[in-house]
Design a protein around this motif. Sequence first.
Motif, PDB file in Angstrom:
ATOM      1  N   LEU A  88      23.733 -47.415 -41.300  1.00  0.00           N
ATOM      2  CA  LEU A  88      24.855 -46.982 -42.118  1.00  0.00           C
ATOM      3  C   LEU A  88      25.982 -47.980 -41.951  1.00  0.00           C
ATOM      4  CD1 LEU A  88      25.996 -44.722 -43.966  1.00  0.00           C
ATOM      5  CD2 LEU A  88      26.951 -43.691 -41.885  1.00  0.00           C
ATOM      6  N   GLY A  89      26.523 -48.470 -43.073  1.00  0.00           N
ATOM      7  CA  GLY A  89      27.613 -49.430 -43.022  1.00  0.00           C
ATOM      8  C   GLY A  89      28.517 -49.284 -44.224  1.00  0.00           C
ATOM      9  N   ILE A  90      29.686 -49.920 -44.130  1.00  0.00           N
ATOM     10  CA  ILE A  90      30.669 -49.892 -45.208  1.00  0.00           C
ATOM     11  C   ILE A  90      31.030 -51.328 -45.547  1.00  0.00           C
ATOM     12  CG2 ILE A  90      32.944 -49.077 -45.932  1.00  0.00           C
ATOM     13  CD1 ILE A  90      32.709 -46.846 -43.887  1.00  0.00           C
ATOM     14  N   ASP A  91      30.962 -51.679 -46.828  1.00  0.00           N
ATOM     15  CA  ASP A  91      31.194 -53.036 -47.299  1.00  0.00           C
ATOM     16  C   ASP A  91      32.188 -52.973 -48.455  1.00  0.00           C
ATOM     17  OD1 ASP A  91      30.561 -55.418 -49.172  1.00  0.00           O
ATOM     18  OD2 ASP A  91      29.562 -55.976 -47.318  1.00  0.00           O
ATOM     19  N   SER A  92      33.160 -53.897 -48.467  1.00  0.00           N
ATOM     20  CA  SER A  92      34.187 -53.869 -49.501  1.00  0.00           C
ATOM     21  C   SER A  92      33.628 -54.157 -50.882  1.00  0.00           C
ATOM     22  CB  SER A  92      35.298 -54.867 -49.178  1.00  0.00           C
ATOM     23  OG  SER A  92      34.782 -56.194 -49.124  1.00  0.00           O
ATOM     24  N   ARG A  93      32.507 -54.866 -50.981  1.00  0.00           N
ATOM     25  CA  ARG A  93      31.913 -55.188 -52.274  1.00  0.00           C
ATOM     26  C   ARG A  93      30.867 -54.161 -52.714  1.00  0.00           C
ATOM     27  NH1 ARG A  93      32.377 -60.317 -54.590  1.00  0.00           N
ATOM     28  NH2 ARG A  93      33.742 -61.731 -53.453  1.00  0.00           N
ATOM     29  N   SER A  94      30.176 -53.547 -51.747  1.00  0.00           N
ATOM     30  CA  SER A  94      29.071 -52.653 -52.091  1.00  0.00           C
ATOM     31  C   SER A  94      29.337 -51.201 -51.763  1.00  0.00           C
ATOM     32  CB  SER A  94      27.786 -53.110 -51.378  1.00  0.00           C
ATOM     33  OG  SER A  94      27.453 -54.436 -51.738  1.00  0.00           O
ATOM     34  N   GLY A  95      30.433 -50.904 -51.066  1.00  0.00           N
ATOM     35  CA  GLY A  95      30.747 -49.527 -50.712  1.00  0.00           C
ATOM     36  C   GLY A  95      29.962 -49.067 -49.494  1.00  0.00           C
ATOM     37  N   VAL A  96      29.685 -47.785 -49.427  1.00  0.00           N
ATOM     38  CA  VAL A  96      28.908 -47.219 -48.318  1.00  0.00           C
ATOM     39  C   VAL A  96      27.436 -47.556 -48.545  1.00  0.00           C
ATOM     40  CG1 VAL A  96      28.267 -45.112 -47.099  1.00  0.00           C
ATOM     41  CG2 VAL A  96      30.585 -45.366 -48.030  1.00  0.00           C
ATOM     42  N   GLN A  97      26.801 -48.096 -47.510  1.00  0.00           N
ATOM     43  CA  GLN A  97      25.402 -48.498 -47.602  1.00  0.00           C
ATOM     44  C   GLN A  97      24.599 -47.754 -46.547  1.00  0.00           C
ATOM     45  OE1 GLN A  97      26.405 -52.746 -47.085  1.00  0.00           O
ATOM     46  NE2 GLN A  97      25.326 -53.106 -49.005  1.00  0.00           N
ATOM     47  N   ALA A  98      23.493 -47.160 -46.961  1.00  0.00           N
ATOM     48  CA  ALA A  98      22.610 -46.438 -46.045  1.00  0.00           C
ATOM     49  C   ALA A  98      21.181 -46.896 -46.277  1.00  0.00           C
ATOM     50  CB  ALA A  98      22.734 -44.929 -46.253  1.00  0.00           C
ATOM     51  N   SER A  99      20.444 -47.051 -45.191  1.00  0.00           N
ATOM     52  CA  SER A  99      19.041 -47.453 -45.295  1.00  0.00           C
ATOM     53  C   SER A  99      18.276 -46.880 -44.121  1.00  0.00           C
ATOM     54  CB  SER A  99      18.901 -48.980 -45.321  1.00  0.00           C
ATOM     55  OG  SER A  99      19.371 -49.551 -44.115  1.00  0.00           O
ATOM     56  N   ILE A 100      16.973 -46.725 -44.295  1.00  0.00           N
ATOM     57  CA  ILE A 100      16.105 -46.229 -43.225  1.00  0.00           C
ATOM     58  C   ILE A 100      14.812 -47.034 -43.254  1.00  0.00           C
ATOM     59  CG2 ILE A 100      15.353 -44.334 -44.725  1.00  0.00           C
ATOM     60  CD1 ILE A 100      14.871 -42.731 -42.091  1.00  0.00           C
ATOM     61  N   PRO A 101      14.579 -47.884 -42.247  1.00  0.00           N
ATOM     62  CA  PRO A 101      13.393 -48.738 -42.251  1.00  0.00           C
ATOM     63  C   PRO A 101      12.147 -47.993 -41.778  1.00  0.00           C
ATOM     64  CG  PRO A 101      15.193 -49.644 -40.894  1.00  0.00           C
ATOM     65  CD  PRO A 101      15.484 -48.209 -41.145  1.00  0.00           C
ATOM     66  N   TYR A 102      11.026 -48.376 -42.354  1.00  0.00           N
ATOM     67  CA  TYR A 102       9.728 -47.911 -41.862  1.00  0.00           C
ATOM     68  C   TYR A 102       8.973 -49.120 -41.342  1.00  0.00           C
ATOM     69  CZ  TYR A 102       5.118 -45.862 -41.401  1.00  0.00           C
ATOM     70  OH  TYR A 102       3.915 -45.439 -40.887  1.00  0.00           O
ATOM     71  N   TYR A 103       8.564 -49.065 -40.074  1.00  0.00           N
ATOM     72  CA  TYR A 103       7.858 -50.180 -39.441  1.00  0.00           C
ATOM     73  C   TYR A 103       6.371 -49.857 -39.367  1.00  0.00           C
ATOM     74  CZ  TYR A 103       6.315 -53.581 -35.991  1.00  0.00           C
ATOM     75  OH  TYR A 103       5.634 -54.581 -35.348  1.00  0.00           O
ATOM     76  N   TRP A 104       5.540 -50.791 -39.852  1.00  0.00           N
ATOM     77  CA  TRP A 104       4.079 -50.615 -39.865  1.00  0.00           C
ATOM     78  C   TRP A 104       3.458 -51.653 -38.935  1.00  0.00           C
ATOM     79  CZ3 TRP A 104       0.439 -51.841 -44.587  1.00  0.00           C
ATOM     80  CH2 TRP A 104      -0.872 -51.434 -44.264  1.00  0.00           C
ATOM     81  N   ASN A 105       2.966 -51.195 -37.802  1.00  0.00           N
ATOM     82  CA  ASN A 105       2.289 -52.076 -36.848  1.00  0.00           C
ATOM     83  C   ASN A 105       0.824 -52.202 -37.286  1.00  0.00           C
ATOM     84  OD1 ASN A 105       1.662 -53.611 -34.617  1.00  0.00           O
ATOM     85  ND2 ASN A 105       1.500 -51.854 -33.239  1.00  0.00           N
ATOM     86  N   ILE A 106       0.558 -53.126 -38.177  1.00  0.00           N
ATOM     87  CA  ILE A 106      -0.767 -53.235 -38.778  1.00  0.00           C
ATOM     88  C   ILE A 106      -1.811 -53.630 -37.741  1.00  0.00           C
ATOM     89  CG2 ILE A 106      -2.098 -54.395 -40.586  1.00  0.00           C
ATOM     90  CD1 ILE A 106       0.575 -54.936 -42.002  1.00  0.00           C
ATOM     91  N   ALA A 107      -1.507 -54.615 -36.942  1.00  0.00           N
ATOM     92  CA  ALA A 107      -2.420 -55.137 -35.915  1.00  0.00           C
ATOM     93  C   ALA A 107      -1.564 -55.844 -34.882  1.00  0.00           C
ATOM     94  CB  ALA A 107      -3.447 -56.093 -36.548  1.00  0.00           C
TER      95      ALA A 107
END
Length: 803
Positions: free
Chosen positions: A256-275
């Motif tokens: 979660l972050g706040i940027d003057s150009r993009s506003g409030v930004q939220a993301s949730i990563p999914y990590y895939w340990n393939i091998a």
Amino acid sequence: MRPALTTLAAALGAAGALAQTAPDAAGTAPAAAAPGLAASGPAAAASAASAPAVAASGIELRTAPSLQAPPRGAAGRQLPIIVRARELSGRPDIDAVAEGDVEFRRGTTVIHADRLTYDRKDDLARATGNVRISQDGNLFQGPELQLHVERFEGFFQSPTYRFGATGAGGTAGRIDFLEQTRAVATDATYTSCPADGSGDPPWLLSAERIAIDTDKNEGVARNAVLRFYGVPILGAPVLSFPLNDERKSGWLPPNLGIDSRSGVQASIPYYWNIAPNRDATFTPSLSSKRGFGLDTEFRYLEPSHAGETALKLMPYDRLTGDSRYALRTRHESLFAGDTLLQLRVRRVSDDDYWKDFPDEIDSLTRRLLGSSLSLSKPFGDWSTYARVQRWQVLQTEDPTTRIESPYERRPQIGARYQHNWNGGFDVSFETEYNRFANPDDRYLVNRHTGERVHALGSIARPFGSQGWVVTPKLSFNAASYSLDSTPTGGRRSASRFIPTLSVDSSWTLEREATLFGRTLTQTLEPRLLYVNTPYRRQDDLPNFDAYPKDFNVESIFTENVFSGVDRVSDEHQLTAGVTSRFLDPATGAETLRVGIAQRYLFRDQRITPDGEPLTRRFSNLLLFGSGAITSRWNVDALVTYDPENGRIERSVAGVRYSPGPYRTIGATYRLTRGLLEQVELGWQWPVYGADRRQPNGTLAGAAGSCQGALYSVGRVNYSTRDSRIIDSLVGLEYDAGCWIGRVVAERRSTGRSEANTRLMMQLELVGLSRIGSNPLGTLKDNIPGYRMLRDEKRTPSPFTPYD
């Protein structure tokens, strides 16, 4: 935090030796042990003391130089069971009963209890009273345990537990061991904090059921709730977390972050340990001003090739009405023994991408993105190569902030030779064909394009012995051009050959000296470089890749003031300099370095970076110094002094004070006459509470007492010429022992009157994860001497204090 991708190597170790124990104070002798058990106690110790050094089999026991980890898996299950207790009784081949300070051991599994019974037929151990079981650095404690030792199956009633890799643990109503690497905890909690005054730890993860799998490095909590000082901050029907710093598949903490150009930004990563050698990360994101985006990254590491590809895509940007993207690809392949293929791609959707998404362009030149495909192969002393190189130039509408586009090479083909001939001659040769083309830049007009074939060669013969060396060298620079057109008139084809004679000499003198109360070795290292290059007219030739070198300690002792091939400065000059270094006589480490250098021209120089003939005989004076004045003070300075005008033309001077861990403050002054004058200040410094930090980096007692350590961090770059702050980074870090809070604000200039501001907030729950936007990379990149409040990785020990 996404883990690093590495190759894995497995190693199998052998078992160690059995330690002896002294008789206890009571002198109680144990009874007979069940077959298959090795008894340890007063009687065992007494008999061992009188045992011969060599067993009947003739095998001699020797001490090991270091403690080896016990074997695991099938090999570990073949180890004998060792029991140590005040009283030991049993029936041969049936069972055994141990009472009083019981220690039951097989391989990496150690059980302590007041009383323990062992059924040989079922391989079942029952322990009661102050039961503690440790395995591979993990510890479980409770009132009652039943365990099938070889299969490691059983249960623990009302235990507490702690994982050695994370330092975190909790309580449970019951833990069921399914096998050596899997367990299930019911009505469980998980935290790395001790309880505060109210009886609850500062952060606590509670769940109906937690499944633990050490092979997969995963804990999975069902119906989980994460509380921070009693306030629920995260809840999920299923929540997974790592048991150590190894890689695992699953959802990573949200950002979660706040940027003057993009506003409030939220993301949730999914990590895939393939091998073990491949992984991928998918990160859906949402911006309050711009809309939805998706970031993907794939990495691979094979024996003959490796690389990564990342695509950041925003299908529709609500602010611009366009689709936005950034693509980054890196690939390397080694085939046919020693042939290397390299691919680099960097592209973005538009010219303003670097302003709107400054952190998503991973490049030192954010407005100049290069892509290339190259192939290289050595042949003995020869190395051959071919490359195609292209550029994407991110220009602006403001003419004062536009950048010059470099040429593209379509293609570049060459060969290099390097060898030391008999007689001590160092010979080098390079030949190369290039076709230079303009990149897609709408502001380019009337610029040469065409082909160039060049050859560079040199032969040198060093003479000298210990303490001095003189190296005469003869070199040449030859080039032939064929142009597509002549925008400014002149010839479409031309060639030239320019020889250079140089003599480089250096000496090294030493003596013992005292500096700041320390006895050191001081060196005096004079150096002279003579260069003679005749004048050849070059203003009618194209300039594809030649640029003026920066005037510094390295470039002043070179034979050409230009880099690249297309310009060769006519020089008849002598460069003189002297460097003095102070070295630690025990380690050879450099403590301090100071020096001075200057050029003298024997004739006017007509080929110069600014195009104007240079008639001054003496160049600017170059003074430099760097090193540690004391263990706490570091300095670094480079000054260019104009003796004719009596003023400093350029200077970069910095000083840094670091009295201890997590304490550093530095200042840098930059001056380029007529262009810039800047002052920069960077720091990491405790505000209060840092005196409670222990030598190992942990903060003793902070979590339980709510008395942590507060640190201020930052960097400010101020332009005295423009009377404005160019870039700034200011933040606070609070270390409570088992959690760390970070708040960092960054302002980055994107033009003379434009800037991007963002706010990064992060909560790091030690032993669990980090929640929020991660400012650590920004802090490490911007603050010299910055140190993380917690190390990235911790390695558990498989041994108990008994070992």
